[in-house]
Design a protein around this motif. Sequence first.
Motif, PDB file in Angstrom:
ATOM      1  N   ASP A  89       3.718  35.454  39.182  1.00 12.26           N
ATOM      2  CA  ASP A  89       2.279  35.263  39.018  1.00 12.26           C
ATOM      3  C   ASP A  89       1.713  34.696  40.322  1.00 12.26           C
ATOM      4  OD1 ASP A  89      -0.303  34.434  38.347  1.00 12.26           O
ATOM      5  OD2 ASP A  89       0.289  33.496  36.464  1.00 12.26           O
ATOM      6  N   PHE A  90       0.642  35.291  40.802  1.00 11.46           N
ATOM      7  CA  PHE A  90       0.060  34.830  42.068  1.00 11.46           C
ATOM      8  C   PHE A  90      -0.356  33.356  41.990  1.00 11.46           C
ATOM      9  CE2 PHE A  90      -3.715  36.290  39.782  1.00 11.46           C
ATOM     10  CZ  PHE A  90      -4.649  35.304  40.066  1.00 11.46           C
ATOM     11  N   ASN A  91      -0.685  32.868  40.791  1.00  8.93           N
ATOM     12  CA  ASN A  91      -1.044  31.463  40.640  1.00  8.93           C
ATOM     13  C   ASN A  91       0.106  30.541  41.015  1.00  8.93           C
ATOM     14  OD1 ASN A  91      -3.820  31.475  39.730  1.00  8.93           O
ATOM     15  ND2 ASN A  91      -3.056  32.456  37.868  1.00  8.93           N
ATOM     16  N   ASP A  92       1.340  31.009  40.787  1.00 13.18           N
ATOM     17  CA  ASP A  92       2.502  30.221  41.193  1.00 13.18           C
ATOM     18  C   ASP A  92       2.569  30.111  42.716  1.00 13.18           C
ATOM     19  OD1 ASP A  92       3.215  29.925  38.529  1.00 13.18           O
ATOM     20  OD2 ASP A  92       4.626  31.616  38.560  1.00 13.18           O
ATOM     21  N   ALA A  93       2.263  31.205  43.385  1.00  8.94           N
ATOM     22  CA  ALA A  93       2.262  31.182  44.854  1.00  8.94           C
ATOM     23  C   ALA A  93       1.177  30.230  45.369  1.00  8.94           C
ATOM     24  CB  ALA A  93       2.039  32.596  45.401  1.00  8.94           C
ATOM     25  N   LEU A  94       0.003  30.304  44.747  1.00  8.75           N
ATOM     26  CA  LEU A  94      -1.071  29.397  45.161  1.00  8.75           C
ATOM     27  C   LEU A  94      -0.713  27.943  44.855  1.00  8.75           C
ATOM     28  CD1 LEU A  94      -4.188  31.514  44.124  1.00  8.75           C
ATOM     29  CD2 LEU A  94      -3.406  31.011  46.450  1.00  8.75           C
ATOM     30  N   SER A  95      -0.056  27.699  43.744  1.00  8.48           N
ATOM     31  CA  SER A  95       0.411  26.335  43.417  1.00  8.48           C
ATOM     32  C   SER A  95       1.419  25.852  44.447  1.00  8.48           C
ATOM     33  CB  SER A  95       1.041  26.300  42.027  1.00  8.48           C
ATOM     34  OG  SER A  95       0.064  26.492  41.046  1.00  8.48           O
ATOM     35  N   ASN A  96       2.299  26.757  44.882  1.00  6.87           N
ATOM     36  CA  ASN A  96       3.268  26.396  45.925  1.00  6.87           C
ATOM     37  C   ASN A  96       2.537  26.002  47.207  1.00  6.87           C
ATOM     38  OD1 ASN A  96       5.393  27.020  44.192  1.00  6.87           O
ATOM     39  ND2 ASN A  96       5.652  29.092  45.018  1.00  6.87           N
ATOM     40  N   LEU A  97       1.499  26.750  47.550  1.00 10.63           N
ATOM     41  CA  LEU A  97       0.708  26.437  48.746  1.00 10.63           C
ATOM     42  C   LEU A  97       0.056  25.063  48.602  1.00 10.63           C
ATOM     43  CD1 LEU A  97      -0.620  27.235  51.450  1.00 10.63           C
ATOM     44  CD2 LEU A  97      -2.429  28.345  50.104  1.00 10.63           C
ATOM     45  N   TRP A  98      -0.555  24.807  47.449  1.00  9.80           N
ATOM     46  CA  TRP A  98      -1.269  23.551  47.240  1.00  9.80           C
ATOM     47  C   TRP A  98      -0.321  22.370  47.031  1.00  9.80           C
ATOM     48  CZ3 TRP A  98      -6.213  22.489  48.249  1.00  9.80           C
ATOM     49  CH2 TRP A  98      -7.057  23.572  48.490  1.00  9.80           C
ATOM     50  N   SER A  99       0.968  22.637  46.970  1.00 11.89           N
ATOM     51  CA  SER A  99       1.963  21.566  46.890  1.00 11.89           C
ATOM     52  C   SER A  99       2.557  21.239  48.257  1.00 11.89           C
ATOM     53  CB  SER A  99       3.104  21.971  45.943  1.00 11.89           C
ATOM     54  OG  SER A  99       2.611  22.157  44.640  1.00 11.89           O
ATOM     55  N   ASP A 100       2.247  22.050  49.232  1.00 11.73           N
ATOM     56  CA  ASP A 100       2.792  21.890  50.576  1.00 11.73           C
ATOM     57  C   ASP A 100       2.064  20.747  51.306  1.00 11.73           C
ATOM     58  OD1 ASP A 100       4.471  23.111  52.825  1.00 11.73           O
ATOM     59  OD2 ASP A 100       2.454  23.122  53.705  1.00 11.73           O
ATOM     60  N   THR A 101       2.802  19.752  51.745  1.00  9.96           N
ATOM     61  CA  THR A 101       2.192  18.577  52.379  1.00  9.96           C
ATOM     62  C   THR A 101       1.460  18.934  53.673  1.00  9.96           C
ATOM     63  OG1 THR A 101       4.281  18.022  53.443  1.00  9.96           O
ATOM     64  CG2 THR A 101       3.774  16.908  51.359  1.00  9.96           C
ATOM     65  N   SER A 102       1.972  19.889  54.409  1.00 12.52           N
ATOM     66  CA  SER A 102       1.310  20.297  55.648  1.00 12.52           C
ATOM     67  C   SER A 102      -0.044  20.939  55.337  1.00 12.52           C
ATOM     68  CB  SER A 102       2.194  21.279  56.412  1.00 12.52           C
ATOM     69  OG  SER A 102       1.531  21.746  57.555  1.00 12.52           O
ATOM     70  N   PHE A 103      -0.076  21.797  54.339  1.00  8.17           N
ATOM     71  CA  PHE A 103      -1.334  22.433  53.947  1.00  8.17           C
ATOM     72  C   PHE A 103      -2.311  21.384  53.416  1.00  8.17           C
ATOM     73  CE2 PHE A 103      -4.082  24.553  50.817  1.00  8.17           C
ATOM     74  CZ  PHE A 103      -4.712  25.461  51.649  1.00  8.17           C
ATOM     75  N   LEU A 104      -1.818  20.464  52.597  1.00 11.84           N
ATOM     76  CA  LEU A 104      -2.686  19.411  52.059  1.00 11.84           C
ATOM     77  C   LEU A 104      -3.253  18.537  53.181  1.00 11.84           C
ATOM     78  CD1 LEU A 104      -0.765  18.358  48.822  1.00 11.84           C
ATOM     79  CD2 LEU A 104      -2.856  19.714  49.012  1.00 11.84           C
ATOM     80  N   SER A 105      -2.461  18.329  54.209  1.00 13.16           N
ATOM     81  CA  SER A 105      -2.927  17.576  55.370  1.00 13.16           C
ATOM     82  C   SER A 105      -4.072  18.326  56.063  1.00 13.16           C
ATOM     83  CB  SER A 105      -1.769  17.351  56.338  1.00 13.16           C
ATOM     84  OG  SER A 105      -2.204  16.735  57.511  1.00 13.16           O
ATOM     85  N   ASP A 106      -3.945  19.644  56.153  1.00  7.45           N
ATOM     86  CA  ASP A 106      -5.015  20.454  56.743  1.00  7.45           C
ATOM     87  C   ASP A 106      -6.298  20.365  55.913  1.00  7.45           C
ATOM     88  OD1 ASP A 106      -3.241  21.232  58.723  1.00  7.45           O
ATOM     89  OD2 ASP A 106      -2.793  23.181  57.802  1.00  7.45           O
ATOM     90  N   ILE A 107      -6.146  20.392  54.608  1.00  9.62           N
ATOM     91  CA  ILE A 107      -7.302  20.293  53.715  1.00  9.62           C
ATOM     92  C   ILE A 107      -7.944  18.905  53.847  1.00  9.62           C
ATOM     93  CG2 ILE A 107      -8.051  20.279  51.292  1.00  9.62           C
ATOM     94  CD1 ILE A 107      -7.482  23.092  52.481  1.00  9.62           C
ATOM     95  N   GLU A 108      -7.135  17.885  53.948  1.00  6.82           N
ATOM     96  CA  GLU A 108      -7.653  16.522  54.116  1.00  6.82           C
ATOM     97  C   GLU A 108      -8.423  16.403  55.434  1.00  6.82           C
ATOM     98  OE1 GLU A 108      -8.630  13.002  52.613  1.00  6.82           O
ATOM     99  OE2 GLU A 108      -7.446  14.500  51.551  1.00  6.82           O
ATOM    100  N   LYS A 109      -7.938  17.077  56.447  1.00  7.59           N
ATOM    101  CA  LYS A 109      -8.624  17.076  57.747  1.00  7.59           C
ATOM    102  C   LYS A 109     -10.018  17.704  57.607  1.00  7.59           C
ATOM    103  CE  LYS A 109      -8.061  18.756  62.479  1.00  7.59           C
ATOM    104  NZ  LYS A 109      -7.257  19.613  63.360  1.00  7.59           N
ATOM    105  N   ILE A 110     -10.120  18.771  56.828  1.00 13.08           N
ATOM    106  CA  ILE A 110     -11.414  19.425  56.596  1.00 13.08           C
ATOM    107  C   ILE A 110     -12.344  18.481  55.833  1.00 13.08           C
ATOM    108  CG2 ILE A 110     -12.575  21.353  55.427  1.00 13.08           C
ATOM    109  CD1 ILE A 110      -9.962  22.993  55.972  1.00 13.08           C
ATOM    110  N   LYS A 111     -11.808  17.797  54.823  1.00 14.79           N
ATOM    111  CA  LYS A 111     -12.627  16.841  54.057  1.00 14.79           C
ATOM    112  C   LYS A 111     -13.126  15.704  54.953  1.00 14.79           C
ATOM    113  CE  LYS A 111     -10.404  17.535  49.547  1.00 14.79           C
ATOM    114  NZ  LYS A 111      -9.547  16.900  48.523  1.00 14.79           N
ATOM    115  N   ASN A 112     -12.258  15.203  55.806  1.00 12.27           N
ATOM    116  CA  ASN A 112     -12.656  14.138  56.737  1.00 12.27           C
ATOM    117  C   ASN A 112     -13.731  14.638  57.706  1.00 12.27           C
ATOM    118  OD1 ASN A 112     -10.875  12.315  55.576  1.00 12.27           O
ATOM    119  ND2 ASN A 112      -9.253  12.740  57.046  1.00 12.27           N
ATOM    120  N   ASN A 113     -13.591  15.875  58.127  1.00 10.22           N
ATOM    121  CA  ASN A 113     -14.590  16.476  58.999  1.00 10.22           C
ATOM    122  C   ASN A 113     -15.938  16.546  58.279  1.00 10.22           C
ATOM    123  OD1 ASN A 113     -16.026  19.250  59.811  1.00 10.22           O
ATOM    124  ND2 ASN A 113     -14.963  18.445  61.622  1.00 10.22           N
ATOM    125  N   GLN A 114     -15.921  16.938  57.010  1.00 10.59           N
ATOM    126  CA  GLN A 114     -17.167  16.984  56.238  1.00 10.59           C
ATOM    127  C   GLN A 114     -17.830  15.607  56.184  1.00 10.59           C
ATOM    128  OE1 GLN A 114     -16.086  18.580  52.361  1.00 10.59           O
ATOM    129  NE2 GLN A 114     -16.826  20.613  52.919  1.00 10.59           N
TER     130      GLN A 114
END
Length: 186
Positions: A89-114
Motif C-alpha cells: 500500500d502506498f500509504n505504507d511507503a509514505l508512513s516510512n518516509l514520515w518516520s525517517d528522522t532526516s526527512f522529519l528534520s527537513d520538514i522541521e526546517k521548513i516549519k522554522n522557516n515559516q
Amino acid sequence: MNRSKVIIGLVIAIAIMAVVIVGILVKKNNNQKEYYSNLESATMLMLSGCADAESSAGLIHDVWKNAIYEDRNDETDKYTCPDGYFVSDFNDALSNLWSDTSFLSDIEKIKNNQESVQKIMKDLKNPPDKYVEADSDLKEFYDVYLEFTNLAINPSGNLISYTEDYNDLDSDVMSKYDKMKMHLEE
C-alpha cells in the motif's frame, strides 16, 4: 534692541525648524532602509523555504508515485521497498518516509522557516510610499510561499491532485519571486 531680539528669535525658530525637518528626513530615510532590509530578508527567506519545500514535496511525490507504480529509484527505495520488495500500500511507503528522522528534520526546517518569515512579515506593515507596490507583490509571494511550504508539511489529496498542485505552485513561486527581484535590484 527689540528689532535684534526679533531677528534672533526668527533665526532660532528657523534653526529649530531646520533641525526638525532634517530629523524627519533622516527618520524617513532610516524607515525606508529598515523596510527595504526586511523586504529583502523576507524575500530571501521565502525563496529558501520554497527551495526546501520543493525538495521535500518532490520526495513525497516520488515516494507516492513509485510505491503505486512500483518504480525503483535509489532515493525512494528505502521507503517503497524497505525489505527488498514493494510495500503493498502506498500509504505504507509514505508512513516510512514520515518516520525517517532526516526527512522529519527537513520538514522541521521548513516549519522554522515559516516562523521566521512570519515574524518579518509582521514588521513589514505600513510600507513607505516608495515600497507600496513591492509590499503588494511581497504579499502575493507570501501567499504562494505558504501554499507551497504547506504542501510539503501537510500533503493531501491524491497523487494526481498533489502533482498538479506541486507543479502549479512551483511555477507560481518562481513567477512571484521574479516579480520581487524587480524591487530588489536597486
